[in-house]
Design an enzyme around this catalytic site. Structure first.
Site, PDB file in Angstrom:
ATOM      1  N   HIS B  64      34.268  36.350  54.387  1.00  0.00           N
ATOM      2  CA  HIS B  64      35.581  36.983  54.366  1.00  0.00           C
ATOM      3  C   HIS B  64      36.520  36.435  55.418  1.00  0.00           C
ATOM      4  O   HIS B  64      37.728  36.449  55.228  1.00  0.00           O
ATOM      5  CB  HIS B  64      35.428  38.502  54.516  1.00  0.00           C
ATOM      6  CG  HIS B  64      34.977  39.134  53.244  1.00  0.00           C
ATOM      7  ND1 HIS B  64      35.849  39.627  52.307  1.00  0.00           N
ATOM      8  CD2 HIS B  64      33.741  39.300  52.724  1.00  0.00           C
ATOM      9  CE1 HIS B  64      35.173  40.093  51.280  1.00  0.00           C
ATOM     10  NE2 HIS B  64      33.877  39.903  51.508  1.00  0.00           N
ATOM     11  N   SER B  68      34.910  30.703  51.944  1.00  0.00           N
ATOM     12  CA  SER B  68      33.825  29.873  51.432  1.00  0.00           C
ATOM     13  C   SER B  68      34.293  28.445  51.199  1.00  0.00           C
ATOM     14  O   SER B  68      35.479  28.183  51.021  1.00  0.00           O
ATOM     15  CB  SER B  68      33.276  30.456  50.133  1.00  0.00           C
ATOM     16  OG  SER B  68      34.299  30.541  49.180  1.00  0.00           O
ATOM     17  N   LYS B  92      28.973  33.316  36.009  1.00  0.00           N
ATOM     18  CA  LYS B  92      28.316  32.047  36.308  1.00  0.00           C
ATOM     19  C   LYS B  92      26.962  32.273  36.974  1.00  0.00           C
ATOM     20  O   LYS B  92      25.944  31.701  36.567  1.00  0.00           O
ATOM     21  CB  LYS B  92      29.225  31.239  37.243  1.00  0.00           C
ATOM     22  CG  LYS B  92      28.813  29.807  37.369  1.00  0.00           C
ATOM     23  CD  LYS B  92      29.829  29.051  38.182  1.00  0.00           C
ATOM     24  CE  LYS B  92      29.474  27.583  38.194  1.00  0.00           C
ATOM     25  NZ  LYS B  92      30.450  26.791  38.909  1.00  0.00           N
ATOM     26  N   ASP B  93      26.937  33.146  37.980  1.00  0.00           N
ATOM     27  CA  ASP B  93      25.670  33.409  38.664  1.00  0.00           C
ATOM     28  C   ASP B  93      24.727  34.195  37.767  1.00  0.00           C
ATOM     29  O   ASP B  93      23.514  34.103  37.914  1.00  0.00           O
ATOM     30  CB  ASP B  93      25.920  34.199  39.958  1.00  0.00           C
ATOM     31  CG  ASP B  93      26.602  33.336  41.003  1.00  0.00           C
ATOM     32  OD1 ASP B  93      26.715  32.119  40.753  1.00  0.00           O
ATOM     33  OD2 ASP B  93      27.022  33.862  42.034  1.00  0.00           O
ATOM     34  N   GLU B 136       0.998  26.295  52.990  1.00  0.00           N
ATOM     35  CA  GLU B 136       1.676  26.596  51.736  1.00  0.00           C
ATOM     36  C   GLU B 136       2.579  25.429  51.345  1.00  0.00           C
ATOM     37  O   GLU B 136       3.052  24.684  52.195  1.00  0.00           O
ATOM     38  CB  GLU B 136       2.522  27.860  51.882  1.00  0.00           C
ATOM     39  CG  GLU B 136       1.712  29.108  52.147  1.00  0.00           C
ATOM     40  CD  GLU B 136       0.966  29.599  50.917  1.00  0.00           C
ATOM     41  OE1 GLU B 136       1.249  29.108  49.809  1.00  0.00           O
ATOM     42  OE2 GLU B 136       0.081  30.456  51.073  1.00  0.00           O
TER      43      GLU B 136
END
Lengths: 275, 272
Positions: B64, B68, B92-93, B136
């Site tokens: 905010h 971005s 989209k997501d 892992e």
């Protein structure tokens, strides 16, 4: 300035690596051990429970259980399995009760508090064949027979490995170096990591276990397959449920994703259009 | 295997000069992973999610206040460069989340042991060391870097070099803004950078990944040494030089132009 520092740091790591690499290349030698030469990859094994639609063959699991009970249970524990779990193999409650009663499990004398043994109940787990690890070692040439409950998951290519191990005992090849020949109480088996193991061939002759009417002939190969199938079940009793649940989940997700994709295309259509 | 993983990871502290060994015993609460160490690992693992919540707050702040970024690396110039979060990014997501969950459930329901190691089904036994200790899968590239250092470097023991390099290989990402000073933010417009990225870093990571899961023997050791060498050269030597000498391609005027091919505002700006 930052550039010079970073290049110096970079040189520090790369030169150190180059030094390791140089020494490594100078002494380069592919590992060549006797195990590399004689060890074999597991044979192929197909079970009814394989594949995304696989289901247990209950009849085979019962045969496998019989092999475990009559042969393997003399040395190997099955600690994660309770008698009542056997209902999943298609045994009735009464049959499970009878099977459990056939095993002696550790108990406590209610009058004196001393430990003793009593006939098993369906809620009991399979008893261990040896009182402790020392007893297990003493009886088995200093090797502990491992618990078999999770065995088919605890080795690479587990089911095929167990099957190959059981059917893979043989005379050591003539060109096997002296140091790798089976010593006292050891048995040559090319499927075992270091070629010689302390387990004597447990399945040796046809008919060692007597199968009931309507079952295949109990050859060594068949018994090995059956007990492996049984051990696949003990390692994952909910295998069928897992695969059965998977299909509707994937179906739903596929539907929702395609729907979501079409919605995405629709919503973005005017934003991506060339002006 | 987790027992041995814990042993190796805590063993890394033992590589620190002078204080290493006492530090390791102090951290473990003993000489080997045992009840005390297990309790501590457990506490850490439920504590870390709360730390992550803190980072989530930072994320929302960053979204905010500084705003971005975007794949073109070009600043937002006008309203026409942006779209509202709803419905555009939800849609989209939404479908990519669905696609991810599909693959995830495919693994869960049909290949549950694919990424695990069979040794994890063997009870921990301090008396029997597994033939190959592997962590892992997501640690494999860094594990390969740790093991790539096989020779002492002057007075620095190989083990310490490996530990420094392993942590360094991740720390180096935090210094990227200073390592890569290119004025162009997106690799899309940087031909030389792209070459090193696709033909250098990506294959190098693939090799490290593969070697990290393989036994510590030849040819994997030599391969991971070559790949690790490139890894450090890429970030610490190649990137600073590339960003200095590279001639980037022309940037689009705006995000709109990058996506649609032309932007009305761009024409106005050049005309005016």
């Amino acid at each position: 300035m930052a550039r010079i520092i970073s290049i110096l740091v970079g040189l520090f790591f790369t030169v150190a690596l180059a030094w390791s690499l140089l020494v490594g290349l100078f002494n380069f030698e592919l590992p060549h051990t006797v195990e590399h030469e004689f060890h074999k990859a597991p044979k192929e094994l197909h079970l009814a429970s394989d594949g995304p639609f696989g289901k247990f063959d209950r009849q085979q699991l019962q045969r496998g259980f019989q092999v475990y009970k009559e042969v393997c249970s003399a040395c190997h524990s099955l600690s994660h399995v309770a008698f009542r779990d056997l209902t999943a193999l298609g045994y009735s409650d009464a049959e499970v009760k009878a099977i459990a009663a056939g095993f002696q499990v550790p108990g406590v004398d209610p009058a004196t508090g001393e430990t003793n043994t009593r006939p098993g109940m369906p809620t009991d787990y399979f008893p261990k064949p040896f009182a402790n690890d020392i007893a297990a070692r003493a009886a088995n040439n200093n090797a502990i027979p491992p618990d078999l409950s999770l065995m088919t998951k605890a080795r690479h290519e587990g089911p095929a490995y167990v099957y190959s191990l059981l059917t893979g005992f043989q005379n050591p090849p003539a060109n096997l170096p002296e140091a790798n020949r089976p010593g006292q109480g050891l048995h040559y088996n090319p499927y075992f990591a270091n070629l010689n193991l302390a387990m004597a061939p447990p399945l040796t002759s046809e008919g060692q276990v007597q199968y009931g009417e309507g079952n295949p002939k109990p050859t060594v190969d068949q018994m090995a397959k059956d007990v492996t199938a049984f051990l696949v079940w003990t390692a994952e009793p909910k295998l069928e449920k897992r695969k059965q649940t998977g299909w509707p989940v994937l179906g739903f997700l596929l539907f929702a994703t395609v729907l979501g994709f079409l919605a995405f295309r629709n919503i973005w259509a005017d934003k991506k259009k060339k002006a | 295997m987790s027992f041995w993983g814990a042993k190796v990871i805590t063993g890394l502290f033992g590589a620190i000069p002078l204080v290493g060994e006492p530090l390791q015993i102090w951290l473990l609460g003993g000489f080997a992973p045992d009840d005390a160490a297990l309790n501590r690992f457990f506490s850490l693992h439920y504590l870390l999610p709360f730390v992550i919540v803190g980072v989530v707050v930072l994320h929302i702040w960053a979204l905010h206040i500084p705003g971005s970024s975007n794949p073109t690396g070009v600043e937002v110039k006008s309203e026409s460069d942006t779209v509202p979060f709803y419905p555009y990014f939800i849609a989209k997501d939404g479908w990519t989340l669905g696609a991810f969950l599909f693959l995830y459930c495919l693994m869960v329901f049909f290949l549950p042991n694919q990424l695990g190691h069979p040794d994890n089904y063997i009870p921990a036994n301090p008396m029997s060391t597994p033939a190959h200790i592997v962590p892992e899968w997501y640690f494999w590239p860094f594990y390969a870097i740790l093991r790539a250092f096989t020779q002492n470097f002057f007075f620095i023991p190989a083990k310490l070099m490996g530990v420094m390099a392993m942590f360094g290989s991740i720390l180096v990402w935090f210094f990227l803004p200073w390592l890569d000073k290119s004025p162009v933010r997106s690799g899309h417009y940087r031909p030389l950078f792209r070459k090193f990225f696709w033909f250098g870093l990506i294959p190098c990571m693939a090799v490290l990944f593969y070697c990290g899961g393989a036994p510590a023997e030849e040819p994997y050791v030599v391969l991971s040494q070559i790949a690790a060498l490139y890894y450090f050269a890429h970030f610490l030597i190649i990137l600073p030089i590339v960003s200095a000498i590279e001639k980037p391609k022309p940037l689009p005027y705006s995000i709109t132009e990058a996506v649609l091919g032309s932007d009305e505002n761009a024409k106005l700006a050049t005309a005016g």
